[in-house]
Write a protein that holds these residues in place. Structure first.
Motif, PDB file in Angstrom:
ATOM      1  N   ASP A 135      -6.409  13.458  10.175  1.00 61.20           N
ATOM      2  CA  ASP A 135      -6.085  13.541  11.603  1.00 61.20           C
ATOM      3  C   ASP A 135      -4.661  13.284  11.977  1.00 61.20           C
ATOM      4  OD1 ASP A 135      -8.559  14.742  12.715  1.00 61.20           O
ATOM      5  OD2 ASP A 135      -9.335  12.821  13.011  1.00 61.20           O
ATOM      6  N   PRO A 136      -3.853  13.733  12.792  1.00 56.21           N
ATOM      7  CA  PRO A 136      -2.434  13.369  13.014  1.00 56.21           C
ATOM      8  C   PRO A 136      -2.553  11.687  13.462  1.00 56.21           C
ATOM      9  CG  PRO A 136      -3.042  15.352  14.263  1.00 56.21           C
ATOM     10  CD  PRO A 136      -4.550  15.067  13.797  1.00 56.21           C
ATOM     11  N   GLY A 137      -1.574  11.103  13.143  1.00 57.15           N
ATOM     12  CA  GLY A 137      -1.543   9.562  13.360  1.00 57.15           C
ATOM     13  C   GLY A 137      -2.085   8.854  12.032  1.00 57.15           C
ATOM     14  N   THR A 138      -2.639   9.545  11.075  1.00 59.05           N
ATOM     15  CA  THR A 138      -2.964   8.827   9.719  1.00 59.05           C
ATOM     16  C   THR A 138      -1.822   8.347   8.836  1.00 59.05           C
ATOM     17  OG1 THR A 138      -4.970  10.195   9.658  1.00 59.05           O
ATOM     18  CG2 THR A 138      -4.454   9.203   7.799  1.00 59.05           C
ATOM     19  N   VAL A 139      -1.933   7.271   8.537  1.00 60.35           N
ATOM     20  CA  VAL A 139      -0.904   6.771   7.784  1.00 60.35           C
ATOM     21  C   VAL A 139      -1.230   7.210   6.097  1.00 60.35           C
ATOM     22  CG1 VAL A 139       0.484   4.824   6.751  1.00 60.35           C
ATOM     23  CG2 VAL A 139      -0.074   4.853   9.141  1.00 60.35           C
ATOM     24  N   LEU A 140      -0.396   7.895   5.619  1.00 62.49           N
ATOM     25  CA  LEU A 140      -0.844   8.449   4.226  1.00 62.49           C
ATOM     26  C   LEU A 140      -0.520   7.378   2.984  1.00 62.49           C
ATOM     27  CD1 LEU A 140      -0.298  12.410   4.942  1.00 62.49           C
ATOM     28  CD2 LEU A 140      -2.462  11.250   4.940  1.00 62.49           C
ATOM     29  N   GLY A 141       0.610   6.869   3.151  1.00 64.75           N
ATOM     30  CA  GLY A 141       0.971   6.025   2.122  1.00 64.75           C
ATOM     31  C   GLY A 141       2.527   6.137   1.861  1.00 64.75           C
ATOM     32  N   GLY A 142       2.930   5.190   1.028  1.00 71.45           N
ATOM     33  CA  GLY A 142       4.428   4.981   0.685  1.00 71.45           C
ATOM     34  C   GLY A 142       5.067   6.233   0.107  1.00 71.45           C
ATOM     35  N   LEU A 143       6.261   6.515  -0.089  1.00 64.71           N
ATOM     36  CA  LEU A 143       6.879   7.539  -0.653  1.00 64.71           C
ATOM     37  C   LEU A 143       6.874   7.246  -2.197  1.00 64.71           C
ATOM     38  CD1 LEU A 143       9.871   8.573   1.605  1.00 64.71           C
ATOM     39  CD2 LEU A 143       7.390   8.942   1.835  1.00 64.71           C
ATOM     40  N   ARG A 144       7.208   8.367  -2.932  1.00 66.76           N
ATOM     41  CA  ARG A 144       7.149   8.227  -4.387  1.00 66.76           C
ATOM     42  C   ARG A 144       8.424   7.534  -4.945  1.00 66.76           C
ATOM     43  NH1 ARG A 144       4.587  12.898  -7.522  1.00 66.76           N
ATOM     44  NH2 ARG A 144       3.690  14.163  -6.113  1.00 66.76           N
ATOM     45  N   PRO A 145       8.371   6.728  -5.988  1.00 66.60           N
ATOM     46  CA  PRO A 145       9.576   6.003  -6.446  1.00 66.60           C
ATOM     47  C   PRO A 145      10.829   7.067  -6.735  1.00 66.60           C
ATOM     48  CG  PRO A 145       7.714   5.258  -7.330  1.00 66.60           C
ATOM     49  CD  PRO A 145       7.233   6.368  -6.687  1.00 66.60           C
ATOM     50  N   ASP A 146      10.554   8.217  -7.154  1.00 65.50           N
ATOM     51  CA  ASP A 146      11.526   8.988  -7.608  1.00 65.50           C
ATOM     52  C   ASP A 146      12.305   9.706  -6.409  1.00 65.50           C
ATOM     53  OD1 ASP A 146       8.929  10.685  -7.366  1.00 65.50           O
ATOM     54  OD2 ASP A 146      10.109  12.206  -7.731  1.00 65.50           O
ATOM     55  N   VAL A 147      11.473   9.713  -5.288  1.00 69.53           N
ATOM     56  CA  VAL A 147      11.839  10.025  -3.827  1.00 69.53           C
ATOM     57  C   VAL A 147      13.000   8.900  -3.127  1.00 69.53           C
ATOM     58  CG1 VAL A 147      11.455  10.652  -1.445  1.00 69.53           C
ATOM     59  CG2 VAL A 147      10.232  11.874  -3.282  1.00 69.53           C
ATOM     60  N   LEU A 148      12.628   7.764  -3.385  1.00 72.07           N
ATOM     61  CA  LEU A 148      13.146   6.597  -2.770  1.00 72.07           C
ATOM     62  C   LEU A 148      14.536   6.527  -3.701  1.00 72.07           C
ATOM     63  CD1 LEU A 148      10.595   4.047  -2.702  1.00 72.07           C
ATOM     64  CD2 LEU A 148      11.795   5.090  -0.841  1.00 72.07           C
ATOM     65  N   ALA A 149      14.680   6.775  -5.127  1.00 76.42           N
ATOM     66  CA  ALA A 149      15.816   6.629  -5.954  1.00 76.42           C
ATOM     67  C   ALA A 149      16.673   7.654  -5.535  1.00 76.42           C
ATOM     68  CB  ALA A 149      15.219   6.721  -7.568  1.00 76.42           C
ATOM     69  N   GLU A 150      16.271   9.066  -5.323  1.00 77.32           N
ATOM     70  CA  GLU A 150      16.998  10.323  -5.117  1.00 77.32           C
ATOM     71  C   GLU A 150      17.636  10.089  -3.918  1.00 77.32           C
ATOM     72  OE1 GLU A 150      18.683  14.107  -5.488  1.00 77.32           O
ATOM     73  OE2 GLU A 150      17.492  12.893  -6.897  1.00 77.32           O
ATOM     74  N   THR A 151      17.088   9.665  -2.869  1.00 77.14           N
ATOM     75  CA  THR A 151      17.548   9.502  -1.339  1.00 77.14           C
ATOM     76  C   THR A 151      18.337   8.291  -0.895  1.00 77.14           C
ATOM     77  OG1 THR A 151      15.609   8.806  -0.524  1.00 77.14           O
ATOM     78  CG2 THR A 151      15.904  11.246  -0.728  1.00 77.14           C
ATOM     79  N   GLY A 152      17.741   7.093  -1.747  1.00 77.26           N
ATOM     80  CA  GLY A 152      18.446   5.692  -1.141  1.00 77.26           C
ATOM     81  C   GLY A 152      17.602   5.240   0.057  1.00 77.26           C
ATOM     82  N   LEU A 153      16.592   5.764   0.216  1.00 75.69           N
ATOM     83  CA  LEU A 153      15.787   5.075   1.521  1.00 75.69           C
ATOM     84  C   LEU A 153      15.248   3.939   0.984  1.00 75.69           C
ATOM     85  CD1 LEU A 153      13.582   8.400   2.468  1.00 75.69           C
ATOM     86  CD2 LEU A 153      15.493   7.476   3.610  1.00 75.69           C
ATOM     87  N   PRO A 154      14.802   3.292   2.049  1.00 74.57           N
ATOM     88  CA  PRO A 154      14.277   1.862   1.910  1.00 74.57           C
ATOM     89  C   PRO A 154      13.047   1.914   1.302  1.00 74.57           C
ATOM     90  CG  PRO A 154      14.347   2.072   4.133  1.00 74.57           C
ATOM     91  CD  PRO A 154      15.117   3.352   3.691  1.00 74.57           C
ATOM     92  N   ALA A 155      12.503   1.027   0.358  1.00 75.18           N
ATOM     93  CA  ALA A 155      11.275   0.914   0.008  1.00 75.18           C
ATOM     94  C   ALA A 155      10.359   0.385   1.117  1.00 75.18           C
ATOM     95  CB  ALA A 155      10.943  -0.306  -0.921  1.00 75.18           C
TER      96      ALA A 155
END
Length: 486
Positions: free
Chosen positions: A216-236
């Motif tokens: 359902d909407p509002g479900t927290v699905l989990g953290g982002l992949r390490p490769d996505v964080l590395a590619e974008t520079g987003l915070p862990a």
């Protein structure tokens, strides 16, 4: 203050936006706060390849990553705590067992589904199918796409089907699932439960294992992949949150209604016109009127009809641009507003308008069939399209009220169409009701609101979220009678 990232992909454009929200006493200096800022925008549309229409999923992914990189570089990017993805409905990608994408997803406007519905109705009559999935008849619904897909090689080797927002979510987080508002548009879900229905899945000719679990909407699905964080520079620590992943479901969250007596028009390339209900309407009259029952946020039912929307106008403008160079849309609309009323009105939902390509001749031919003088100048064509669209909107509002018994006092028009003053005025006249136009970015706002509530920045019901939208935005009110009666 926490920042939430909305990835909002519409039929003709996509954007990545930063949003934040707060209620009284939650840290904002003003007590109530809702803000949205665009950081990346890009075009979107069907890609023709060798006579077929595809969705450029990998290209969209590249743009999403570019937008997330812009978030990371933004002064507020370090405060980002979550991201949510919404897109259009019914389209999907197929994955192999190792998670790799099989082929390039087909676009819902691709003609491969022509005639498929009739073969389905031979196995389950259309009225019975409506009682099971609650959906209006649209030839490109996922169940029909899958039957067409079965004529080719991919289904035989596919391990999992993911709808487009869930596919992007999988690439972001590694989590495979199906968000309920979009799952409800596939024709494979039980209208009463919102979960996959074994008989409907079998009707599509696919194994139940192909479909991921519904959340359902509002479900927290989990953290982002390490490769996505590395590619974008987003915070862990950034979390993927399921929002109303069907863009209309998110848009309806951000309708600034004062009470339940409202109709909505989510107007962009498509126009989704209806009311919000607690329970589906599955009567014979509803089936005959081609109304759909799709799930909204918090288990609400979006009882609506798909109307062709601004697609016809977009295709006309593209045709003129190709022949004459870039068009001044504002000037076209101003000229259309000066065209006398009483010109031709066509059935804007005629199937002839569905495929992409040159559209002006189709509009003129449809007008001629009404016995009226066909529009000639671009301003006349625009006026014909907008008057036809406004009347289709009005019919859908009146039918929604009649079929559901849900009375309305106002029509909220949200999305890109809210910028089109002439369309809003014509719609108010056609409906005989006030039209409140805006917010334009309702879908992204609804996306952010669901994320903010999941994160704990906001609490309360949809009505409380809508009150926040109402208090922090400035919609424009159009009253009936601003355009001369036909």
């Amino acid at each position: 203050m926490s920042v939430h990232v909305a990835v909002d992909l519409g039929a003709s454009s996509g954007r990545v936006m930063l949003g934040s929200a707060a209620q009284a006493g939650s840290g904002s200096s003003s007590g109530r706060h809702l803000a949205l800022e665009e950081v990346h925008r890009f075009p979107n549309g069907a890609v023709p390849v060798a006579g077929r229409l595809h969705t450029d999923a990998v290209g969209l992914w590249r743009e999403v990553l570019a937008g997330l990189g812009a978030v990371a570089r933004h002064p507020r990017g370090a405060a980002a705590v979550s991201v949510g993805v919404d897109t259009w409905a019914v389209d999907y990608g197929l994955l192999a067992a190792d998670g790799s994408l099989l082929g390039t997803p087909r676009h819902y406007r691709d003609p491969r589904t022509d005639g498929v519905a009739e073969t389905v109705f031979a196995r389950m009559p259309a009225a019975e199918l409506y009682r099971r999935n609650g959906l209006q008849h649209l030839p490109f619904t996922t169940v029909y796409q899958l039957i067409a897909e079965g004529r080719g090689p991919l289904l035989g080797v596919a391990d999992r089907l993911l709808l487009i927002p869930d596919l992007l979510g999988f690439w972001l987080s590694g989590v495979q699932g199906a968000e309920a508002t979009n799952a409800s548009t596939t024709g494979l879900a039980d209208v009463r439960t919102g979960r996959w229905a074994d008989d409907l899945v079998a009707l599509a000719g696919v194994p139940a294992s192909l479909l991921p679990p519904v959340h359902d909407p509002g479900t927290v699905l989990g953290g982002l992949r390490p490769d996505v964080l590395a590619e974008t520079g987003l915070p862990a620590g950034l979390q993927l949150v399921a929002v109303g992943s069907h863009d209309t479901a998110s848009a309806v969250v951000a309708v600034p209604a004062r009470d339940e007596r409202f109709a909505y028009i989510a107007c962009g390339t498509w126009g989704l016109v209806g009311v919000e209900l607690a329970d589906p309407v599955l009567t014979a009259d509803s089936f005959a009127a081609n109304f759909t029952n799709e799930r909204g946020v918090d288990g609400r039912i979006r009882y609506l009809r798909n109307v062709m929307g601004l697609w016809v106008l977009q295709q006309c403008v593209a045709e003129w641009t190709s022949a004459e160079g870039p068009q001044d849309l504002a000037a076209l609309l101003a000229a259309a507003a000066a065209v006398p009323t009483g010109g031709p009105v066509v059935d804007i939902d005629d199937p002839r308008f569905l495929p992409p390509g040159p559209m002006v001749a189709r509009v003129r031919a449809a007008a001629a069939e009404t016995g009226a003088r066909p529009p000639q100048e671009p301003a006349e064509v625009v006026r014909c399209v907008l008057e036809s669209l406004a009347e289709a909107f009005a019919r859908a509002v009146a039918d929604a009220v009649r079929l559901s018994g849900h009375d309305v006092d106002v029509v909220h028009l949200v999305g890109g169409g809210a910028r089109n003053e002439l369309l809003c005025r014509l719609t108010a006249d056609a409906c005989g009701l006030p039209v409140v136009a805006g917010p334009v970015e309702a879908t992204a706002l609804g996306n952010v609101l669901v994320q903010a509530r999941a994160h704990g920045d906001l609490t309360g019901s949809l009505e409380e979220l809508r009150a926040l939208v109402r208090d922090t935005t400035e919609p424009v009110r159009h009253l009936p009678g601003t355009v001369l009666a036909r």
